[in-house]
Design a protein around this motif. Structure first.
Motif, PDB file in Angstrom:
ATOM      1  N   SER A 260     -60.774  -2.744 -39.395  1.00  0.00           N
ATOM      2  CA  SER A 260     -60.735  -3.396 -38.080  1.00  0.00           C
ATOM      3  C   SER A 260     -59.521  -2.912 -37.289  1.00  0.00           C
ATOM      4  O   SER A 260     -58.441  -2.660 -37.834  1.00  0.00           O
ATOM      5  N   ASP A 261     -59.692  -2.807 -35.978  1.00  0.00           N
ATOM      6  CA  ASP A 261     -58.586  -2.384 -35.103  1.00  0.00           C
ATOM      7  C   ASP A 261     -57.430  -3.371 -35.186  1.00  0.00           C
ATOM      8  O   ASP A 261     -56.256  -2.985 -35.117  1.00  0.00           O
ATOM      9  N   LEU A 262     -57.767  -4.660 -35.337  1.00  0.00           N
ATOM     10  CA  LEU A 262     -56.737  -5.698 -35.389  1.00  0.00           C
ATOM     11  C   LEU A 262     -55.827  -5.488 -36.603  1.00  0.00           C
ATOM     12  O   LEU A 262     -54.597  -5.566 -36.500  1.00  0.00           O
ATOM     13  N   PHE A 263     -56.427  -5.222 -37.759  1.00  0.00           N
ATOM     14  CA  PHE A 263     -55.622  -5.007 -38.964  1.00  0.00           C
ATOM     15  C   PHE A 263     -54.761  -3.755 -38.815  1.00  0.00           C
ATOM     16  O   PHE A 263     -53.573  -3.759 -39.167  1.00  0.00           O
ATOM     17  N   LYS A 264     -55.353  -2.680 -38.298  1.00  0.00           N
ATOM     18  CA  LYS A 264     -54.595  -1.430 -38.125  1.00  0.00           C
ATOM     19  C   LYS A 264     -53.416  -1.631 -37.172  1.00  0.00           C
ATOM     20  O   LYS A 264     -52.350  -1.029 -37.349  1.00  0.00           O
ATOM     21  N   GLU A 265     -53.602  -2.493 -36.179  1.00  0.00           N
ATOM     22  CA  GLU A 265     -52.531  -2.756 -35.215  1.00  0.00           C
ATOM     23  C   GLU A 265     -51.326  -3.419 -35.893  1.00  0.00           C
ATOM     24  O   GLU A 265     -50.167  -3.117 -35.572  1.00  0.00           O
ATOM     25  N   TYR A 266     -51.585  -4.336 -36.819  1.00  0.00           N
ATOM     26  CA  TYR A 266     -50.498  -5.075 -37.460  1.00  0.00           C
ATOM     27  C   TYR A 266     -49.957  -4.385 -38.716  1.00  0.00           C
ATOM     28  O   TYR A 266     -48.899  -4.775 -39.224  1.00  0.00           O
ATOM     29  N   LEU A 267     -50.676  -3.395 -39.238  1.00  0.00           N
ATOM     30  CA  LEU A 267     -50.300  -2.762 -40.508  1.00  0.00           C
ATOM     31  C   LEU A 267     -48.834  -2.321 -40.557  1.00  0.00           C
ATOM     32  O   LEU A 267     -48.132  -2.612 -41.540  1.00  0.00           O
TER      33      LEU A 267
END
Length: 635
Positions: free
Chosen positions: A119-126
């Motif tokens: 998900s883009d959301l997870f990649k953003e916070y990684l």
């Protein structure tokens, strides 16, 4: 005592490590990639949880099993370790909140499903998570040649590139040598340390019986082997049939499958764990994340899909190290069905397209839409409306999932949520009127930030632990609070869901890689062949056969499976065995005897033959030999 041993004692209450655990932990702490191949019940979770408590930052755990993630998070929280899980069913706001807290607090563990990684959301916070260790559970899912291939696992390597300094630990309980090699290649592990526990289970006796009707044999087994039991069946309908037949014979039995509502499943699982209903008749939906040590027998009514599944399910017996039994019952018809099953499990492309089109019609989903969306999927209604067979639909769903067209989640979990809606003055009155409800309210207010402002996810199990109550009691209290207007309460929900990672395409445009398709089919045929060989073994040791299948060539014959016992009995003549048996019965009839005393009284027979007779009688539950070597007759 070193730091690892101190943490083991402090958090888990163990003074020593199980075989292999220390080696895995040392490799991770040294910053090395590692592969841990440990049988079911071998203590895999400690191998990443313990070093994570020593390392700075956060341990990211990738697991495909929602039930297991929930259990692990709750167990860690009970140890006062900050842990969260991201899985299907959480709202976007809840996901953001968890990721923000994980990145800015002392959070040590974040469990995620492999699909979440994309998900883009997870990649953003990684980048903000500060990951110091990446643990990949059920790592065999990365191999498309295996029995449980999950395409999202192939994308783990992309996440790894974002955190190159964190060691990666791959864990699995059931990987053949070929799949072990595939794990290393697909995860791009660099010179990994490979730690393998022995697949030997000395206290577990395997046996297989050809039967025409299962119930008489089940009855015979349960009457001679007392204690907690699991009976695995291949269909939901069969679980209920067998449970009711056992209930009719006076046994405390229940049944469990994914078709029951979440509350019923949770209650039945709890009743079994606490031995209120010690016999659980179930499909393979039961067992993930369950670590009950005193299961004495696991019975399979029907042949499982593969040796990997059988080994994991049978391995739920005897985790306390005491004598336990794994019994497989099968019919000739089941043998024939299994031999034909490769064709059924790899349906032709025309059928796959028909099922995909039927799903689109059922969901009323136009081509070019649906990406990133979950849909309720009423399995019986779909089957009835479109007149497909259930096994055919399941296999088509698996094929469509492996090719990335959709995902089927049989247990889509939406956790329970609570928001306080009553004025604080009402809560003050509650303190005088109902002490139990007041305690629950105060615990929720202390435990869940923002519970007055919005619906907040809660854990009934965690609240039960804090208040020393059953989860079912907490749920009833929450319902009561809702009924009197103190809170808004949304029950947890687990219903089958279909998820579209890409937009729905036209059925005629579906493409299946035929080379991979045929290779996977060939691999399945080989697994079936091995499974049938195990079922029909007549001379070789069953435990040794399983160990060899997983590449463990050093395991000796177990001496306690049906074939080993048969070979032992053959080495002593029937006349000698009967004579020794009669004298043993006569000597033990008045009182139990020490082993040494019994051997002295029977000294006219060779000692090895006495031991063969004792081994056989013990395996048949005719005598009992305790840890002090005292032998007694069993009724």
């Amino acid at each position: 005592m070193n730091q690892s041993e101190s943490i083991l004692q402090e958090y888990w209450g163990f003074s020593t490590f199980r075989p292999g655990q220390q080696a895995v932990i040392d490799a991770v702490l040294a910053g090395k990639d590692a592969v841990a191949i440990m049988p079911t019940g071998g203590g895999k979770s400690i191998c990443y949880q313990l070093p994570a408590l020593q390392l700075p930052g956060l341990c990211l755990v990738i697991s495909p099993l929602i039930a297991l993630m929930k259990d692990q998070v709750e167990n860690l929280q009970q140890k006062n370790c900050t842990a969260f899980a991201l899985y299907s069913g959480l709202t976007r706001k809840e996901v953001i909140n968890i990721l923000e807290v994980a990145g800015t607090s002392n959070c040590k563990f974040l469990y995620v499903s492999p699909e979440r990684l994309e998900s883009d959301l997870f990649k953003e916070y990684l980048p903000s998570l500060g990951i110091s260790l990446l643990a990949v559970d059920e790592a065999h899912c990365i191999s498309q040649w295996g029995y449980d291939f999950r395409p999202p696992y192939l994308r783990i390597v992309e996440i790894r590139k974002e955190i190159p300094d964190a060691p990666l630990l791959a864990l699995t309980a059931s990987a053949t040598p070929a799949i072990q090699k595939d794990i290393i290649e697909k995860l791009e592990l660099e010179n990994p340390v490979i730690i393998k526990q022995s697949f030997e289970r000395p206290n577990l006796s395997y046996s297989a019986f050809h039967v025409d009707i299962a119930i008489p044999k089940i009855n015979s087994i349960l009457s001679s082997i007392k204690g907690s039991s699991i009976i695995y069946c291949r269909t939901r309908k069969r679980t209920q049939e067998i449970a009711k037949l056992l209930q009719g014979q006076g046994y405390q039995a229940s049944w469990y499958h994914a078709g029951l509502d979440a509350e019923t499943r949770q209650q039945r699982q709890q009743d079994w764990k606490e031995d209120r209903t010690p016999i659980m008749v179930c499909t393979n939906a039961f067992g993930m994340g369950i670590d009950k040590p005193n299961v004495r027998v696991v019975i399979h009514v029907g042949i499982p899909d593969c040796l990997e599944n059988y080994y994991q399910e049978a391995g739920r017996a005897g985790r306390d190290g005491k004598k336990a039994y794994a019994v497989l019952l099968y019919t000739s018809a089941e043998m024939e069905e299994l031999q034909k099953s490769a064709e059924e499990r790899f349906p032709p492309l025309t059928i796959i397209k028909e099922v995909y089109q039927a799903i689109a019609n059922y969901l009323q989903l136009p081509a070019g839409s649906g990406e990133g969306t979950y849909f309720d999927f009423d399995w019986p209604l779909f089957i009835n409306r479109f007149k497909f067979s259930a096994p055919a639909v399941m296999q088509c769903l698996k094929m469509l999932e492996q090719e990335g067209y959709l995902q089927y989640n049989e247990a889509f979990f939406i956790p329970a949520r609570v928001q306080f809606i009553a004025p604080k003055q009402i809560l003050e009155n509650l303190a005088r009127e109902d002490r139990e409800l007041d305690q629950l309210c105060k615990t929720m207010l202390r435990s869940y930030e923002g519970v007055y402002d919005r619906l907040v996810t809660i854990s009934e199990k965690q609240l039960a632990f804090k208040l020393k109550l059953e989860a079912s009691e907490i749920r009833e209290q929450l319902k009561k609070l809702a009924s009197i207007g103190i809170i808004e309460f949304q029950l947890s929900k687990e219903d089958p869901q279909l998820y579209f990672p890409i937009n729905r395409i036209r059925a005629e445009d579906i493409h299946i890689d035929q080379v991979n398709y045929q290779e996977r089919k060939k691999q399945l045929e080989q697994r079936i062949k091995k499974l049938l060989a195990f079922v029909t073994l007549t001379k070789d040791c069953r435990s040794q056969f399983i160990a060899h299948y997983f590449g463990d060539e050093k395991t000796p014959p177990c001496g306690s499976c049906d074939n080993c016992l048969h070979q032992k009995k053959k080495s002593i003549s029937k006349q000698e065995f009967d004579a020794i048996h009669e004298q043993i019965k006569a000597l033990l009839r008045t009182k139990p005897l020490a082993t040494t005393a019994l051997l002295t009284m029977l000294q006219k027979y060779p000692e090895e033959k006495i031991w063969e007779a004792l081994d056989y009688l013990q395996s048949e539950q005719r005598i009992e030999i305790n840890q002090q070597g005292i032998i007694s007759l069993l009724p």
